[in-house]
Design a protein around this motif. Structure first.
Motif, PDB file in Angstrom:
ATOM      1  N   UNK A   1       0.866  -1.169   0.000  1.00 50.96           N
ATOM      2  CA  UNK A   1       0.000   0.000   0.000  1.00 50.96           C
ATOM      3  C   UNK A   1       0.904   1.220   0.000  1.00 50.96           C
ATOM      4  N   UNK A   2       0.943   1.888  -1.131  1.00 49.67           N
ATOM      5  CA  UNK A   2       1.783   3.074  -1.289  1.00 49.67           C
ATOM      6  C   UNK A   2       1.087   4.011  -2.269  1.00 49.67           C
ATOM      7  N   UNK A   3       1.147   5.313  -2.032  1.00 47.82           N
ATOM      8  CA  UNK A   3       0.423   6.248  -2.897  1.00 47.82           C
ATOM      9  C   UNK A   3       0.876   6.254  -4.354  1.00 47.82           C
ATOM     10  N   UNK A   4       2.061   5.734  -4.663  1.00 55.01           N
ATOM     11  CA  UNK A   4       2.541   5.735  -6.044  1.00 55.01           C
ATOM     12  C   UNK A   4       2.571   4.348  -6.673  1.00 55.01           C
ATOM     13  N   UNK A   5       1.909   3.388  -6.007  1.00 52.48           N
ATOM     14  CA  UNK A   5       1.827   2.034  -6.538  1.00 52.48           C
ATOM     15  C   UNK A   5       0.346   1.684  -6.705  1.00 52.48           C
ATOM     16  N   UNK A   6      -0.016   1.349  -7.929  1.00 51.53           N
ATOM     17  CA  UNK A   6      -1.397   0.973  -8.220  1.00 51.53           C
ATOM     18  C   UNK A   6      -1.709  -0.388  -7.600  1.00 51.53           C
ATOM     19  N   UNK A   7      -2.971  -0.696  -7.475  1.00 52.09           N
ATOM     20  CA  UNK A   7      -3.401  -1.974  -6.895  1.00 52.09           C
ATOM     21  C   UNK A   7      -2.876  -3.170  -7.689  1.00 52.09           C
ATOM     22  N   UNK A   8      -2.662  -2.991  -8.992  1.00 51.49           N
ATOM     23  CA  UNK A   8      -2.153  -4.088  -9.819  1.00 51.49           C
ATOM     24  C   UNK A   8      -0.625  -4.198  -9.778  1.00 51.49           C
ATOM     25  N   UNK A   9       0.028  -3.348  -8.988  1.00 49.46           N
ATOM     26  CA  UNK A   9       1.481  -3.408  -8.836  1.00 49.46           C
ATOM     27  C   UNK A   9       2.254  -2.458  -9.719  1.00 49.46           C
ATOM     28  N   UNK A  10       1.596  -1.838 -10.691  1.00 53.41           N
ATOM     29  CA  UNK A  10       2.297  -0.868 -11.535  1.00 53.41           C
ATOM     30  C   UNK A  10       2.729   0.334 -10.706  1.00 53.41           C
ATOM     31  N   UNK A  11       3.823   0.938 -11.121  1.00 51.02           N
ATOM     32  CA  UNK A  11       4.455   2.006 -10.351  1.00 51.02           C
ATOM     33  C   UNK A  11       4.367   3.309 -11.119  1.00 51.02           C
ATOM     34  N   UNK A  12       3.926   4.348 -10.440  1.00 54.09           N
ATOM     35  CA  UNK A  12       3.883   5.683 -11.032  1.00 54.09           C
ATOM     36  C   UNK A  12       5.184   6.381 -10.633  1.00 54.09           C
ATOM     37  N   UNK A  13       6.167   6.315 -11.530  1.00 51.90           N
ATOM     38  CA  UNK A  13       7.491   6.869 -11.278  1.00 51.90           C
ATOM     39  C   UNK A  13       7.961   7.533 -12.558  1.00 51.90           C
ATOM     40  N   UNK A  14       8.401   8.782 -12.450  1.00 46.70           N
ATOM     41  CA  UNK A  14       8.746   9.553 -13.636  1.00 46.70           C
ATOM     42  C   UNK A  14       9.788   8.897 -14.531  1.00 46.70           C
ATOM     43  N   UNK A  15      10.780   8.219 -13.963  1.00 43.82           N
ATOM     44  CA  UNK A  15      11.792   7.614 -14.838  1.00 43.82           C
ATOM     45  C   UNK A  15      11.274   6.384 -15.581  1.00 43.82           C
ATOM     46  N   UNK A  16      10.134   5.861 -15.165  1.00 45.15           N
ATOM     47  CA  UNK A  16       9.515   4.767 -15.913  1.00 45.15           C
ATOM     48  C   UNK A  16       8.570   5.295 -16.982  1.00 45.15           C
ATOM     49  N   UNK A  17       8.389   6.584 -17.002  1.00 41.12           N
ATOM     50  CA  UNK A  17       7.476   7.201 -17.965  1.00 41.12           C
ATOM     51  C   UNK A  17       8.277   8.131 -18.879  1.00 41.12           C
ATOM     52  N   UNK A  18       8.105   9.411 -18.660  1.00 38.44           N
ATOM     53  CA  UNK A  18       8.663  10.412 -19.567  1.00 38.44           C
ATOM     54  C   UNK A  18      10.060  10.917 -19.192  1.00 38.44           C
ATOM     55  N   UNK A  19      10.607  10.497 -18.080  1.00 37.33           N
ATOM     56  CA  UNK A  19      11.929  10.975 -17.663  1.00 37.33           C
ATOM     57  C   UNK A  19      13.023   9.917 -17.813  1.00 37.33           C
ATOM     58  N   UNK A  20      12.753   8.865 -18.547  1.00 37.63           N
ATOM     59  CA  UNK A  20      13.735   7.801 -18.734  1.00 37.63           C
ATOM     60  C   UNK A  20      14.897   8.299 -19.579  1.00 37.63           C
ATOM     61  N   UNK A  21      16.082   7.803 -19.272  1.00 38.97           N
ATOM     62  CA  UNK A  21      17.273   8.104 -20.045  1.00 38.97           C
ATOM     63  C   UNK A  21      18.099   6.822 -20.171  1.00 38.97           C
ATOM     64  N   UNK A  22      18.772   6.610 -21.289  1.00 41.21           N
ATOM     65  CA  UNK A  22      19.609   5.414 -21.440  1.00 41.21           C
ATOM     66  C   UNK A  22      20.759   5.328 -20.435  1.00 41.21           C
ATOM     67  N   UNK A  23      21.050   6.422 -19.743  1.00 44.00           N
ATOM     68  CA  UNK A  23      22.110   6.349 -18.733  1.00 44.00           C
ATOM     69  C   UNK A  23      21.651   5.597 -17.488  1.00 44.00           C
ATOM     70  N   UNK A  24      20.331   5.457 -17.311  1.00 43.95           N
ATOM     71  CA  UNK A  24      19.823   4.692 -16.173  1.00 43.95           C
ATOM     72  C   UNK A  24      20.088   3.209 -16.400  1.00 43.95           C
ATOM     73  N   UNK A  25      20.353   2.519 -15.310  1.00 40.43           N
ATOM     74  CA  UNK A  25      20.531   1.070 -15.373  1.00 40.43           C
ATOM     75  C   UNK A  25      19.633   0.434 -14.325  1.00 40.43           C
ATOM     76  N   UNK A  26      19.737  -0.855 -14.152  1.00 44.33           N
ATOM     77  CA  UNK A  26      18.874  -1.550 -13.200  1.00 44.33           C
ATOM     78  C   UNK A  26      19.144  -1.056 -11.778  1.00 44.33           C
TER      79      UNK A  26
END
Length: 130
Positions: free
Chosen positions: A77-102
């Protein structure tokens, strides 16, 4: 089949194993390197401190140019995690960059547990609904 995405995933996973980070870990499924199981330990001094959270990371052949799809499989239960487990996080959406790694991805998710994004579209939808 060796692609840039697959080589990059192996490089990212080797970095995590080399660093021996105690906050999180990740490993590919035996039959599919494009899908990884990750574990994040709850950050200290938070309500998630003793928690161990499992996630699935699905990569496309466009990784690292495109972000992976990441989902909690542990209930949380977290305000940025949907009930189905998806995560609302900017780097997973429009702020992703190839410099990010796992490592940076899992670090960001762990940081999100400690510091929720109150301007997230998920939260705005909840407030609008009520």
């Amino acid at each position: 089949m060796s692609t840039f995405a697959r080589r990059r995933i192996i490089q990212d996973l080797n970095k995590i194993n080399k660093d021996q980070n105690k906050s999180f870990e990740a490993s590919p499924f035996a039959n599919n390197i494009m899908c990884c199981h990750a574990i994040i330990r709850g950050p200290e001094d938070t309500i998630w401190e003793c928690g161990i959270f499992h996630l699935i990371i699905n990569f496309s052949e466009e990784y690292p140019v495109s972000p992976p799809k990441v989902k909690f499989i542990s209930k949380i239960f977290h305000p940025n995690v949907y009930a189905d487990g998806n995560i609302c996080l900017d780097i997973l959406q429009n702020q992703w960059s190839p410099i990010y790694d796992i490592t940076s991805l899992l670090t960001s998710i762990q940081s999100l547990l400690n510091d929720p994004n109150t301007s997230s579209p998920f939260l705005l939808g909840i407030f609008f609904f009520f």
